[in-house]
Enzyme design. Structure first.
Site, mmCIF file in Angstrom:
data_model
loop_
_atom_site.group_PDB
_atom_site.id
_atom_site.type_symbol
_atom_site.label_atom_id
_atom_site.label_comp_id
_atom_site.label_asym_id
_atom_site.label_seq_id
_atom_site.Cartn_x
_atom_site.Cartn_y
_atom_site.Cartn_z
ATOM 1 N N LYS A 22 0.856 -1.067 0.109
ATOM 2 C CA LYS A 22 0.182 0.159 0.081
ATOM 3 C C LYS A 22 1.000 1.378 0.180
ATOM 4 C CE LYS A 22 -1.563 1.548 4.052
ATOM 5 N NZ LYS A 22 -1.369 3.018 4.439
ATOM 6 N N ASN A 23 1.658 1.197 0.901
ATOM 7 C CA ASN A 23 2.503 2.577 0.988
ATOM 8 C C ASN A 23 3.660 2.673 0.037
ATOM 9 O OD1 ASN A 23 0.915 3.128 3.221
ATOM 10 N ND2 ASN A 23 2.624 2.654 4.969
ATOM 11 N N CYS A 116 -5.280 12.621 13.427
ATOM 12 C CA CYS A 116 -5.754 11.252 13.051
ATOM 13 C C CYS A 116 -5.620 10.607 14.351
ATOM 14 C CB CYS A 116 -5.128 10.843 11.865
ATOM 15 S SG CYS A 116 -3.667 9.892 12.038
ATOM 16 N N ARG A 121 0.626 14.406 13.427
ATOM 17 C CA ARG A 121 0.906 14.056 12.039
ATOM 18 C C ARG A 121 0.846 15.405 11.156
ATOM 19 N NH1 ARG A 121 -1.357 8.676 9.733
ATOM 20 N NH2 ARG A 121 0.426 8.475 8.439
ATOM 21 N N ASP A 305 4.697 0.580 11.994
ATOM 22 C CA ASP A 305 3.369 -0.176 11.528
ATOM 23 C C ASP A 305 3.472 -1.586 11.824
ATOM 24 O OD1 ASP A 305 2.659 2.270 10.185
ATOM 25 O OD2 ASP A 305 3.440 1.814 8.320
ATOM 26 N N ARG A 397 -8.661 -0.689 4.607
ATOM 27 C CA ARG A 397 -7.811 0.316 3.986
ATOM 28 C C ARG A 397 -6.293 -0.241 3.646
ATOM 29 N NH1 ARG A 397 -6.966 5.644 7.288
ATOM 30 N NH2 ARG A 397 -5.493 5.805 5.402
#
Ligand code: EPU
Length: 418
Positions: A22-23, A116, A121, A305, A397
């Protein structure tokens, strides 16, 4: 809202294939804004965040087609260089369009992301670097308005702290700037390297990605290219923990072991047996999980993560483990939910003290962010009885078909669609 129901206590066995990262996919899709022609991407994960960035690019005037595992993006012109609040608030990575929009289209209006679930952030370093390159930036009604009346100019910029999307944004801005940009204290994450590789295939001149100094010599235009996105190291790490926490044995295919060294080392200290088989990893869970201390760090350190997932494992370890989060100040939202499953965790500032318990017990829990949701699923796989995870849109997500992948490994997991 969908829920995931898990009947815990089953060993995971078999093979699972890791999806595209994803990233890496998100910045690479934003990079398509820089190129003339059609960018064709392979190994694109089917995720909510990918649909969101596709929607954002379309909103600006791009043609974006998504198929399972593939994307095609063509940006002839940008009619509307705006990333609206409605999209940015659902996905902060939307700010990745800022650099490319300024570089190729000379202006951008991007909503400020705001806070968030994992912390404030800010994007101050993205903005500071763009200003150093000559962008004129104003903040108005919650939006960053940026333009480059005289084009972007190469500069030497020191990031006060390494930032992944900050490094990516500025790298994308610099590829079409006049002259040389040198980024110091840049993020070294493999996803930054993947983005640099695509940009170089498009004709950019970037060297040093993966180290803390990245040099970019501006070129006048970029041509679209084909590229296959790197595997998702965090998804791979999550499956490693899943094998460990259920005392199972799982072959994780396409795990890219080279990007997982810090994770592998910690999991081995926790007692998991990890064998490298080319691009795959065979992971065997231990009879008894050993407690290990952990501190998150920028790459090549242990990734933030993976902190929540590792903590789920430590909940069942033999002894006491100190988990320190150094990247995001508020990334412990999973703690109170894991405690509802019987975990013994005390929080003190950015440190969690986890005392292993003999078992977790299934409970209704609520997902609060992507990686927190993964830790609750992991806890549920090992727990006695039934766990019901709500607000699973967080997991959608960033994990492709997680319940299908886990049930193929023998987990009793299903989704209830609401
Ligand atoms: N920071 C600043 N100012 C900035 C930018 C960052 O102070 O202008 C701070 C942040 O507040 C944080 C630290 O720098 O304390 C590092 O944040 P970074 O900018 O590296 O995070 P990010 O780029 O917003 C990416 C990933 C995150 C991952 C972090 C850290 C993407 C799209 N997102 O975020 O992924 O946690 O790097 O590795 O690449 C996830 O996938 O679940 C996720 C949150």
């Amino acid at each position: 809202m969908d829920k995931i129901i898990i009947e815990g206590g089953y060993e995971l066995k078999g093979e699972v294939t890791v999806s595209g990262a994803k990233n890496a996919a998100l910045p690479i899709m934003a990079a398509a804004l820089l190129a003339e022609g059609t960018t064709r991407l392979e190994n694109v994960p089917e995720l909510k965040d990918i649909a969101t960035i596709a929607g954002l690019l379309r909103h600006m005037g791009a043609r974006v087609e998504l198929w399972p595992g593939r994307a095609e993006i063509e940006v002839d012109q940008v009619d509307n260089p705006v990333a609206p609040y409605e999209l940015v608030k659902t996905m902060r990575a939307s700010v990745l369009v800022l650099g490319p929009l300024l570089a190729r289209h000379g202006q951008a209006q991007v909503s400020l992301p705001g806070g968030c679930a994992i912390g404030p952030r800010p994007i101050n370093l993205h903005l500071k670097a763009l200003e150093a390159m000559g962008a004129k930036i104003t903040l108005d009604h919650g939006y960053v308005n940026a333009e480059t009346p005289d084009g972007l100019k190469g500069t030497e910029f020191f990031f006060d702290q390494p930032t992944v999307t900050g490094t990516e944004n500025i790298m994308m801005a610099a590829v079409l700037a006049q002259g040389r940009t040198i980024l110091r204290n840049a993020a070294k994450e493999p996803e930054v390297v993947d983005l640099a590789a695509v940009l170089n295939r498009m004709g950019a001149q970037i060297s040093g990605a993966g180290g803390d100094v990245i040099t970019i010599d501006g070129v006048t235009s970029l041509k679209a290219t084909d590229y296959s996105i790197m595997p998702d190291r965090i998804e791979a790490g999550t499956f490693m923990v899943a094998a460990g926490i259920t005392r199972g044995r799982v072959l994780i295919k396409g795990a890219s072991p080279g990007c997982l060294t810090a994770v592998t080392k910690k999991l081995e200290q926790a007692g998991l047996v990890i064998e490298e088989k080319g691009p795959d990893l065979m992971v065997t869970g231990p009879e008894r999980i050993t407690s290990v201390d952990l501190k998150t760090k920028p790459y090549p350190g242990f990734p933030t993560d993976m902190q929540a997932q590792f903590m789920a494992l430590m909940c069942l370890a033999n002894g006491l483990s100190v988990v320190t989060e150094t990247i995001f100040e508020n990334r412990f939202m999973h703690v109170s939910e894991l405690k509802r499953m019987g975990a013994d965790i005390r929080l003190s500032g950015n440190t969690a003290i986890v005392t292993g318990v003999p078992f977790l017990s299934g409970a209704p829990v609520m997902a609060t962010d992507l990686r927190a949701s993964a830790s609750l699923i992991l806890g549920g796989l090992a727990a006695k009885g039934q766990t019901e995870v709500s607000r699973v849109y967080h997991i959608d997500r960033g994990y492709e078909r997680i319940e299908q992948k886990l049930s193929a490994l023998g987990a009793r997991i299903r989704r209830i669609r609401a």
